[in-house]
Design an enzyme around this catalytic site. Structure first.
Site, PDB file in Angstrom:
ATOM      1  N   ASN A 197      10.433   3.675  20.131  1.00 46.78           N
ATOM      2  CA  ASN A 197       9.597   2.529  20.532  1.00 46.78           C
ATOM      3  C   ASN A 197       8.241   2.478  19.817  1.00 46.78           C
ATOM      4  O   ASN A 197       7.543   1.458  19.864  1.00 46.78           O
ATOM      5  CB  ASN A 197       9.390   2.484  22.050  1.00 46.78           C
TER       6      ASN A 197
ATOM      7  N   ASP B  18      15.751  -2.016  30.653  1.00 49.96           N
ATOM      8  CA  ASP B  18      15.639  -2.858  29.458  1.00 49.96           C
ATOM      9  C   ASP B  18      15.545  -4.341  29.821  1.00 49.96           C
ATOM     10  O   ASP B  18      16.068  -4.769  30.845  1.00 49.96           O
ATOM     11  CB  ASP B  18      16.854  -2.607  28.553  1.00 49.96           C
TER      12      ASP B  18
END
Ligand code: IPE
Ligand code: IPE
Ligand code: MG
Length: 240
Positions: A66, A18
């Protein structure tokens, strides 16, 4: 899965990669610039695994959530995955990396799925490091798909409800050939798991580190893996 209670190095490390977007933003660049920089990091981390005794590396590349990002970012990521496979296949093969993909392939572009299938087949004889890439992966989605397939087995008479236990359900998960992760690392300072390996991480150790993924080096990876040895894993038991 029963494990012995002595803690040495982790066999299986899973990483939530991330912070690519913030890395790019800090440089005044588009988010995709960060994803490209992030993709470049992967090679270094995979290559560090054998020396650290890490046999399995699982990386979270794209979650079932996502898709909520802009079309530009999603399309850019899908293209990046295709190009990554095309560019890296030869070296992955030569370096003894066995590549697998987890996640629901139904929603992915046919060209990408073809490349994923080909790379899995191409590297299927490798055993030095087992790298699993999670694309369109969500823990809840995975368990739901597993439950559906299990239900079909029962409906068609190959299993009965009496066969349903944790081990049987786990056989229907995307990860059925992998051991559970020992250590889950998340970069970028967020302390959440965002739907990653929910079932498999029941007893995993977690490390949340502040470094943004494109800045995560093999040295820092080695440090984090080194810290794991000091953890006292009990799996619910009491050590005597
Ligand atoms: C992780 O980086 C990669 C993917 C989710 C594809 P992000 O894109 O989430 O980066 P941040 O969290 O916005 O910085
Ligand atoms: C998790 O990161 C997914 C990947 C790293 C692929 P996100 O950036 O999507 O997670 P949230 O939205 O911060 O929970
Ligand atoms: Mg993020």
């Amino acid at each position: 899965m029963a494990k012995d209670l002595t803690t040495t190095g982790p066999d299986h490390v899973a990483i939530i990669m991330d912070g690519n977007g913030r890395w790019a933003q800090k440089r005044g660049k588009p988010r995709l610039f960060g994803h490209h920089a992030g993709a470049k990091r992967v090679r270094q981390i995979v290559e560090a695994c054998p020396d650290l005794g890490v046999k399995y590396l699982t990386i979270f590349a794209f979650s079932t959530e996502n898709w909520r990002r802009t079309q530009t970012e999603v399309a850019g990521l899908m293209k990046l995955f295709r190009r990554y496979i095309e560019r890296e296949a030869r070296d992955l093969l030569a370096n003894g990396v066995r590549v697998r993909f987890i996640g629901d392939r139904m929603k992915l572009d046919d060209r990408l799925v073809q490349l994923m299938d080909d790379l899995e087949l191409l590297t299927s004889g490798n055993d030095r490091v087992h790298m699993t890439v999670a694309i369109n992966y969500g823990g809840r989605d995975e368990v739901t798909r597993a439950a559906k397939r299990l239900a079909l087995e029962i409906e068609q008479g190959r299993l009965t409800h009496r066969d349903v236990d944790a081990e049987t359900l786990a056989r229907f998960l995307d990860t059925h050939v992998l051991p559970d992760p020992d250590l889950v690392i998340r970069t970028s300072g967020e302390a959440r798991i965002s739907n990653f390996l929910l079932w498999q991480s029941a007893y995993a150790e977690y490390e949340f580190i502040d470094t943004l993924w494109p800045d995560f080096t093999a040295e820092e990876f080695a440090e984090v893996v080194g810290r794991y040895a000091a953890r006292d894993r009990r799996f619910g038991a009491v050590k005597v």
